[in-house]
Design a protein around this motif. Structure first.
Motif, PDB file in Angstrom:
ATOM      1  N   GLU A 163       0.858  -1.194   0.000  1.00 14.69           N
ATOM      2  CA  GLU A 163       0.000   0.000   0.000  1.00 14.69           C
ATOM      3  C   GLU A 163       0.888   1.237   0.000  1.00 14.69           C
ATOM      4  O   GLU A 163       1.970   1.237   0.563  1.00 14.69           O
ATOM      5  N   GLU A 167      -1.950   8.591   5.502  1.00 19.77           N
ATOM      6  CA  GLU A 167      -3.096   8.819   6.397  1.00 19.77           C
ATOM      7  C   GLU A 167      -3.689  10.193   6.114  1.00 19.77           C
ATOM      8  O   GLU A 167      -2.971  11.148   5.856  1.00 19.77           O
ATOM      9  N   LYS A 216       8.409  -0.850  -1.641  1.00 21.34           N
ATOM     10  CA  LYS A 216       7.658  -0.172  -0.581  1.00 21.34           C
ATOM     11  C   LYS A 216       8.608   0.442   0.439  1.00 21.34           C
ATOM     12  O   LYS A 216       8.519   1.628   0.773  1.00 21.34           O
ATOM     13  N   ARG A 263       8.806  20.152   2.864  1.00 20.87           N
ATOM     14  CA  ARG A 263       8.489  21.183   3.865  1.00 20.87           C
ATOM     15  C   ARG A 263       9.235  20.863   5.167  1.00 20.87           C
ATOM     16  O   ARG A 263       9.089  19.770   5.714  1.00 20.87           O
ATOM     17  N   GLY A 269       7.095  11.681  11.576  1.00 16.17           N
ATOM     18  CA  GLY A 269       6.587  10.663  12.519  1.00 16.17           C
ATOM     19  C   GLY A 269       5.498   9.859  11.840  1.00 16.17           C
ATOM     20  O   GLY A 269       5.510   9.714  10.623  1.00 16.17           O
ATOM     21  N   LYS A 333       0.607  14.813  11.910  1.00 12.42           N
ATOM     22  CA  LYS A 333       0.465  15.736  10.776  1.00 12.42           C
ATOM     23  C   LYS A 333      -0.987  16.168  10.737  1.00 12.42           C
ATOM     24  O   LYS A 333      -1.857  15.542  11.367  1.00 12.42           O
TER      25      LYS A 333
HETATM   26  C1  UDX Z   1       3.584   7.611   4.626  1.00  9.06           C
HETATM   27  C2  UDX Z   1       3.850   7.520   3.130  1.00  9.06           C
HETATM   28  O1  UDX Z   1       3.703   8.815   2.546  1.00  9.06           O
HETATM   29  C3  UDX Z   1       2.850   6.561   2.489  1.00  9.06           C
HETATM   30  O2  UDX Z   1       3.120   6.420   1.117  1.00  9.06           O
HETATM   31  C4  UDX Z   1       2.971   5.197   3.171  1.00  9.06           C
HETATM   32  O3  UDX Z   1       2.075   4.259   2.619  1.00  9.06           O
HETATM   33  C5  UDX Z   1       2.679   5.360   4.666  1.00  9.06           C
HETATM   34  O4  UDX Z   1       3.596   6.308   5.235  1.00  9.06           O
HETATM   35  P1  UDX Z   1       1.966   8.832   6.285  1.00  9.06           P
HETATM   36  O5  UDX Z   1       2.903   8.267   7.316  1.00  9.06           O
HETATM   37  O6  UDX Z   1       0.511   8.661   6.459  1.00  9.06           O
HETATM   38  O7  UDX Z   1       2.329   8.190   4.822  1.00  9.06           O
HETATM   39  O8  UDX Z   1       2.248  10.396   6.233  1.00  9.06           O
HETATM   40  P2  UDX Z   1       3.057  11.384   5.294  1.00  9.06           P
HETATM   41  O9  UDX Z   1       2.081  12.316   4.713  1.00  9.06           O
HETATM   42  O10 UDX Z   1       3.963  10.645   4.397  1.00  9.06           O
HETATM   43  O11 UDX Z   1       3.950  12.210   6.382  1.00  9.06           O
HETATM   44  C6  UDX Z   1       4.911  11.497   7.142  1.00  9.06           C
HETATM   45  C7  UDX Z   1       5.577  12.505   8.077  1.00  9.06           C
HETATM   46  O12 UDX Z   1       6.343  13.450   7.328  1.00  9.06           O
HETATM   47  C8  UDX Z   1       4.599  13.317   8.923  1.00  9.06           C
HETATM   48  O13 UDX Z   1       5.118  13.449  10.237  1.00  9.06           O
HETATM   49  C9  UDX Z   1       4.574  14.664   8.208  1.00  9.06           C
HETATM   50  O14 UDX Z   1       4.285  15.754   9.083  1.00  9.06           O
HETATM   51  C10 UDX Z   1       5.998  14.779   7.717  1.00  9.06           C
HETATM   52  N1  UDX Z   1       6.146  15.663   6.548  1.00  9.06           N
HETATM   53  C11 UDX Z   1       5.534  15.346   5.385  1.00  9.06           C
HETATM   54  C12 UDX Z   1       6.973  16.801   6.666  1.00  9.06           C
HETATM   55  O15 UDX Z   1       7.534  17.077   7.717  1.00  9.06           O
HETATM   56  N2  UDX Z   1       7.135  17.584   5.567  1.00  9.06           N
HETATM   57  C13 UDX Z   1       6.545  17.307   4.374  1.00  9.06           C
HETATM   58  O16 UDX Z   1       6.745  18.058   3.414  1.00  9.06           O
HETATM   59  C14 UDX Z   1       5.705  16.153   4.279  1.00  9.06           C
END
Ligand code: UDX
Length: 442
Positions: A163, A167, A216, A263, A269, A333
């Protein structure tokens, strides 16, 4: 060998409806089940938790996922989506069973496959002849063999179909994927799983199981690397007086880098990156490779939490004991209510350990729940939470916070210090009413 096919949007009527069992109804299982039903398949979702199943049967979705409630209700009213207790109930009449159970991080960093093995053993007895089992959860390389051994069903093929759901945007990520990855040594099984996605217009990559599983982990590890890199550059910007926002635009304009996912923040996390990055280091070790680069990515991330804590220490003149810190945002996030491995919680724990009084607001956390430190005072309003605070600390990029008037907060707070760990707020607006503003990398 990679076979890349391009699927094009097909009308629902041309979909060959397949009977599908979804084992585990977390954000991955529930999203996968509801979306496959939306694509025309007949889906039965199973969970071990009767309470959760009862809620789902009444259309109550226990997680925040944009569009998911509508898809669940659509599927149930069309008679293509149902919920049962226990994996056997769902698996006994399916063509394809998706394993969407948790794969938590084990002691040594490796992924704990006990739930996957248990689910496989349970359904082995009832799976129809020549059914297919799909590993949807993030599992270490080689896990299809682990599931084959657990099933003891030579007629049942095991396929990897990782996947890539974020989230908060899981439905969109499922229905508009950048790609679908299918890993199997059996071409027919791979094509059958790939055909489930016929309704989507996307690239379908068909490869062997090890490559699919590696894709993945490598994708997540690269994304985490990208973030640690930009957080490290932000630290340099602070030292040289550069503005990270401009640096990111300048870097990201290069198509090979791209502006997405660049960003700076308090660190990354969530339920995937921390777990998957450690699992990949373990997988590498077992494959006789020391993934030092990825170890550095994790180190930088831990240091980022500390850099945010130090900004707060600096804001209170070095003495945190008895100081009051107001925090905006607890989730890892914006767009989700998930606190798992949230940088916000980690940073709050460190501030509490320094003797500070911490009061926090998050739009999705209205009462204390697992993962919230006891000593943390939860507030129900982003304004009320700032009353009497010496410092305001922004840790999650909820839109709610952007539109709050600095003038209002200047009247409620005791001090005039703000640490914006998401570079979310307009620095000038806050400085104009007398705040000292610290961002990340600017
Ligand atoms: C992630 C992967 O993106 C996804 O493809 C995988 O299947 C599951 O793990 P997720 O953990 O839900 O998804 O969140 P994501 O949007 O990837 O953000 C991960 C972390 O990075 C968060 O703590 C977010 O705040 C941080 N983040 C994200 C940043 O600090 N800056 C950014 O530009 C993007």
């Amino acid at each position: 060998m990679v076979l890349v096919r391009h699927h094009y949007q097909l009308s629902g009527s041309s979909i060959l409806s397949t009977a599908i069992a979804i084992i585990g109804t977390g954000y991955v299982g529930l999203t996968t089940g509801a979306c496959l039903a939306h694509l025309g398949h007949k889906v039965v979702c199973a969970d071990i938790d009767p309470e959760k199943i009862a809620k789902l049967q009444s259309g109550v979705i226990p997680i925040i996922e944009l569009g998911l409630t509508e898809l669940v209700n659509e599927g149930m009213s069309a008679g293509r989506l149902s919920f049962v207790v226990g994996s056997v109930e769902a698996a006994k009449s399916c063509d394809i069973a998706f394993l969407c159970v948790p794969t938590p991080q084990g002691e040594d960093g490796s992924a704990d496959l006990s739930y996957v093995q248990q689910a496989a053993e349970e359904i082995a007895a009832v799976l129809p002849f020549e059914a297919i089992v799909v590993n949807k959860s993030t599992v270490p390389v080689g896990s299809t063999k682990v599931v084959e051994r657990a099933l003891k069903r030579p007629d049942v093929k095991v396929v990897s179909n990782p996947e890539f759901l974020r989230e908060g945007s899981a439905v969109q990520d499922f229905l508009k994927p950048d790609r679908v990855v299918v890993g199997s040594d059996d071409q027919a099984a791979a094509m059958k799983v790939a055909s489930l996605y016929d309704g989507l217009s996307t690239r379908v990559i068909i490869t062997d199981p090890a490559s699919a599983e590696t894709i993945k982990y490598a994708a997540n590890a690269f994304l985490a690397t990208k973030l640690s890199f930009v957080n490290a550059v932000a630290a340099i910007c602070e030292g040289v007086g550069a503005d990270i926002n401009d640096v990111v635009v300048g870097m990201g304009s290069d198509k090979r880098i791209g502006e997405n996912f660049l960003r700076p923040g308090p660190g990354w996390g969530g339920s995937c990156f921390p777990k998957d990055s450690r699992a990949l280091i373990k997988i590498a070790e077992d494959a006789n490779y020391s993934f030092d680069l990825l170890k550095g990515v994790i180190t930088v991330n831990d240091q980022q939490f500390e850099r945010v804590v130090q900004k707060v220490v600096q804001a209170v003149g070095g003495e945190t004991t008895e100081k009051t810190i107001a925090v905006w945002g607890l989730t890892f996030k914006a767009g989700t209510d998930d606190l798992r491995d949230s940088p916000s919680i980690e940073i709050i724990k460190r501030l509490l350990a320094l003797g500070s009084k911490v009061q926090a607001f998050d739009p999705t956390v209205t009462n204390s729940k697992p993962g919230v430190p006891e000593q943390l005072n939860l507030s129900l309003s982003p304004i009320e939470v700032t009353v009497g605070a010496d410092v305001l600390l922004v840790l999650t990029e909820w839109d709610d916070f952007k539109w709050i008037s600095p003038t209002t907060i200047a009247t409620t707070m005791n001090g005039k210090q703000i640490v914006d760990a998401r570079n979310l707020l307009n620095r000038k607006d806050w400085e104009q009413v007398g705040f000292t503003y610290q961002g990340i990398g600017r």
